[in-house]
Design a protein around this motif. Sequence first.
Motif, PDB file in Angstrom:
ATOM      1  N   ASP A  88       0.833  -1.204   0.000  1.00 47.96           N
ATOM      2  CA  ASP A  88       0.000   0.000   0.000  1.00 47.96           C
ATOM      3  C   ASP A  88       0.870   1.258   0.000  1.00 47.96           C
ATOM      4  N   LYS A  89       1.974   1.190   0.727  1.00 44.30           N
ATOM      5  CA  LYS A  89       2.878   2.347   0.765  1.00 44.30           C
ATOM      6  C   LYS A  89       3.575   2.541  -0.577  1.00 44.30           C
ATOM      7  N   LEU A  90       3.895   1.454  -1.268  1.00 49.24           N
ATOM      8  CA  LEU A  90       4.476   1.580  -2.603  1.00 49.24           C
ATOM      9  C   LEU A  90       3.476   2.220  -3.559  1.00 49.24           C
ATOM     10  N   VAL A  91       2.233   1.765  -3.529  1.00 50.75           N
ATOM     11  CA  VAL A  91       1.203   2.363  -4.383  1.00 50.75           C
ATOM     12  C   VAL A  91       1.073   3.853  -4.075  1.00 50.75           C
ATOM     13  N   ALA A  92       1.166   4.207  -2.791  1.00 53.82           N
ATOM     14  CA  ALA A  92       1.084   5.612  -2.401  1.00 53.82           C
ATOM     15  C   ALA A  92       2.283   6.402  -2.937  1.00 53.82           C
ATOM     16  N   LEU A  93       3.473   5.796  -2.917  1.00 49.90           N
ATOM     17  CA  LEU A  93       4.658   6.472  -3.452  1.00 49.90           C
ATOM     18  C   LEU A  93       4.496   6.788  -4.938  1.00 49.90           C
ATOM     19  N   LEU A  94       3.763   5.929  -5.635  1.00 51.29           N
ATOM     20  CA  LEU A  94       3.568   6.125  -7.070  1.00 51.29           C
ATOM     21  C   LEU A  94       2.419   7.079  -7.378  1.00 51.29           C
ATOM     22  N   ASP A  95       1.718   7.538  -6.347  1.00 51.92           N
ATOM     23  CA  ASP A  95       0.622   8.494  -6.523  1.00 51.92           C
ATOM     24  C   ASP A  95       1.198   9.907  -6.426  1.00 51.92           C
ATOM     25  N   LEU A  96       1.798  10.387  -7.514  1.00 54.49           N
ATOM     26  CA  LEU A  96       2.508  11.656  -7.497  1.00 54.49           C
ATOM     27  C   LEU A  96       1.560  12.849  -7.344  1.00 54.49           C
ATOM     28  N   GLU A  97       2.072  13.897  -6.765  1.00 57.15           N
ATOM     29  CA  GLU A  97       1.334  15.160  -6.669  1.00 57.15           C
ATOM     30  C   GLU A  97       1.574  15.978  -7.929  1.00 57.15           C
ATOM     31  N   ILE A 106       4.367  19.107 -14.449  1.00 56.95           N
ATOM     32  CA  ILE A 106       5.318  19.021 -13.334  1.00 56.95           C
ATOM     33  C   ILE A 106       4.668  18.240 -12.187  1.00 56.95           C
ATOM     34  N   PHE A 107       5.380  17.261 -11.669  1.00 55.51           N
ATOM     35  CA  PHE A 107       4.876  16.402 -10.602  1.00 55.51           C
ATOM     36  C   PHE A 107       5.922  16.325  -9.494  1.00 55.51           C
ATOM     37  N   PRO A 141      11.842  15.894  -1.447  1.00 59.63           N
ATOM     38  CA  PRO A 141      11.015  15.454  -2.584  1.00 59.63           C
ATOM     39  C   PRO A 141      11.790  15.484  -3.902  1.00 59.63           C
ATOM     40  N   ILE A 142      11.271  14.738  -4.866  1.00 60.23           N
ATOM     41  CA  ILE A 142      11.827  14.721  -6.219  1.00 60.23           C
ATOM     42  C   ILE A 142      10.812  15.388  -7.146  1.00 60.23           C
ATOM     43  N   VAL A 143      11.262  16.331  -7.954  1.00 64.60           N
ATOM     44  CA  VAL A 143      10.401  17.017  -8.916  1.00 64.60           C
ATOM     45  C   VAL A 143      10.599  16.372 -10.286  1.00 64.60           C
ATOM     46  N   TYR A 144       9.492  16.019 -10.924  1.00 62.53           N
ATOM     47  CA  TYR A 144       9.533  15.383 -12.238  1.00 62.53           C
ATOM     48  C   TYR A 144       8.956  16.342 -13.275  1.00 62.53           C
ATOM     49  N   GLN A 145       9.778  16.723 -14.241  1.00 63.04           N
ATOM     50  CA  GLN A 145       9.351  17.619 -15.313  1.00 63.04           C
ATOM     51  C   GLN A 145       9.160  16.806 -16.587  1.00 63.04           C
ATOM     52  N   SER A 200      -0.444   7.236 -33.810  1.00 60.97           N
ATOM     53  CA  SER A 200      -0.355   5.934 -33.149  1.00 60.97           C
ATOM     54  C   SER A 200       0.554   5.938 -31.930  1.00 60.97           C
ATOM     55  N   PHE A 201       1.568   6.820 -31.934  1.00 63.32           N
ATOM     56  CA  PHE A 201       2.576   6.817 -30.872  1.00 63.32           C
ATOM     57  C   PHE A 201       2.640   8.168 -30.172  1.00 63.32           C
ATOM     58  N   THR A 202       2.948   8.103 -28.889  1.00 64.18           N
ATOM     59  CA  THR A 202       3.185   9.291 -28.069  1.00 64.18           C
ATOM     60  C   THR A 202       4.538   9.136 -27.398  1.00 64.18           C
ATOM     61  N   THR A 203       5.345  10.189 -27.425  1.00 63.01           N
ATOM     62  CA  THR A 203       6.682  10.156 -26.827  1.00 63.01           C
ATOM     63  C   THR A 203       6.781  11.205 -25.729  1.00 63.01           C
ATOM     64  N   ARG A 204       7.331  10.794 -24.599  1.00 62.71           N
ATOM     65  CA  ARG A 204       7.533  11.699 -23.475  1.00 62.71           C
ATOM     66  C   ARG A 204       8.968  11.600 -22.953  1.00 62.71           C
ATOM     67  N   ARG A 205       9.476  12.718 -22.469  1.00 64.30           N
ATOM     68  CA  ARG A 205      10.774  12.746 -21.794  1.00 64.30           C
ATOM     69  C   ARG A 205      10.558  13.322 -20.404  1.00 64.30           C
ATOM     70  N   VAL A 206      11.147  12.679 -19.403  1.00 67.91           N
ATOM     71  CA  VAL A 206      10.986  13.103 -18.017  1.00 67.91           C
ATOM     72  C   VAL A 206      12.366  13.304 -17.403  1.00 67.91           C
ATOM     73  N   VAL A 207      12.530  14.404 -16.699  1.00 62.04           N
ATOM     74  CA  VAL A 207      13.758  14.666 -15.950  1.00 62.04           C
ATOM     75  C   VAL A 207      13.389  14.795 -14.482  1.00 62.04           C
ATOM     76  N   ALA A 208      14.081  14.031 -13.625  1.00 61.31           N
ATOM     77  CA  ALA A 208      13.879  14.110 -12.176  1.00 61.31           C
ATOM     78  C   ALA A 208      14.925  15.046 -11.587  1.00 61.31           C
ATOM     79  N   ILE A 209      14.465  15.977 -10.750  1.00 62.42           N
ATOM     80  CA  ILE A 209      15.342  17.045 -10.259  1.00 62.42           C
ATOM     81  C   ILE A 209      15.315  17.099  -8.736  1.00 62.42           C
ATOM     82  N   GLN A 210      16.493  17.230  -8.157  1.00 61.54           N
ATOM     83  CA  GLN A 210      16.654  17.503  -6.726  1.00 61.54           C
ATOM     84  C   GLN A 210      17.771  18.526  -6.549  1.00 61.54           C
TER      85      GLN A 210
END
Length: 299
Positions: free
Chosen positions: A25-34, A40-41, A92-96, A105-115
């Motif tokens: 349950d705590k892992l699922v909560a960790l994956l529930d980003l704000e 930005i998350f 916290p870690i910020v995800y942009q 047909s396809f969607t591409t995303r790039r994510v950078v994690a920042i601290q």
Amino acid sequence: MTEMARQAATGLDSVSGGGGRLVLDKLVALLDLERIEENIFRGISPAQSPVRVFGGQVAGQALVAAGRTVPETRRVHSLHAYFIRGGDPSVPIVYQVDRIRDGRSFTTRRVVAIQHGKAIFSLSASFQTDEPGIDHAESMPEVPDPETLPTFAERAEGFPLRFAGRPRPIDIRYVGDPPWITRTSGAFSGHNRVWMRADGTLPDAQLLHVCVLTYASDMTLLDSVLARHGVYWDVDEVLGVSLDHALWFHRPFRADEWLLYDSTSPSASGARGLATGRFFTREGEHVATVVQEGLLRVR
């Protein structure tokens, strides 16, 4: 911060009772980003964490961030990631998210994690609408059923392994002797095989299942490198960190059902080890492929 994320702040490995269900349950909560802004998350780490953020956690959270900017009708089929700096679990870690392309047909995303104002991790992910096509796969190796195998805690009893006695969100069952035993017997077969699943029932959201598998795919994979040289984490003086991580998702699956993780190491040199892994369902379907290179310094 969401309520689930507040609960996650108590730590994935701090539960003294209730077993893996509460930890899951705590892992699922960790994956529930704000969600802070449109792209930005923000994510957090368990209150009781190692010195660095677990690589599977930041990869899973980054995939959540990417997936929340993509229509649910498009499934992630691949991701490629680099671990740039060790993550600080105390902040916290910020995800942009960069919306690279939205095609027919396809969607591409790039994510950078920042601290602390610096990138610690980057991920590129591709999503696709479901469509028919040619279909083939290699066969799953013959292995015992997971229910017939000892738990991780039972295997680790008597060995100085960190977290061995603590509840874990992922139930792991080694097929054959684990590498901390084969390191002295010389009986390593060339494949490190484990059954694994989330230790409890997950919600049906498809994105959650692929993110939990992304989290779990960072577990046991580099074992296949070390086992070839008769060394293992905690038992020997080994310094290891993930350098990059790639995942291809071939077919639908549930991360709360048993999956066989069959991994091997084709090469190691220059203080780096390469490991490849395949995930199979109990029915023998090949659902995902993993490749990772890790920095491995053995004293």
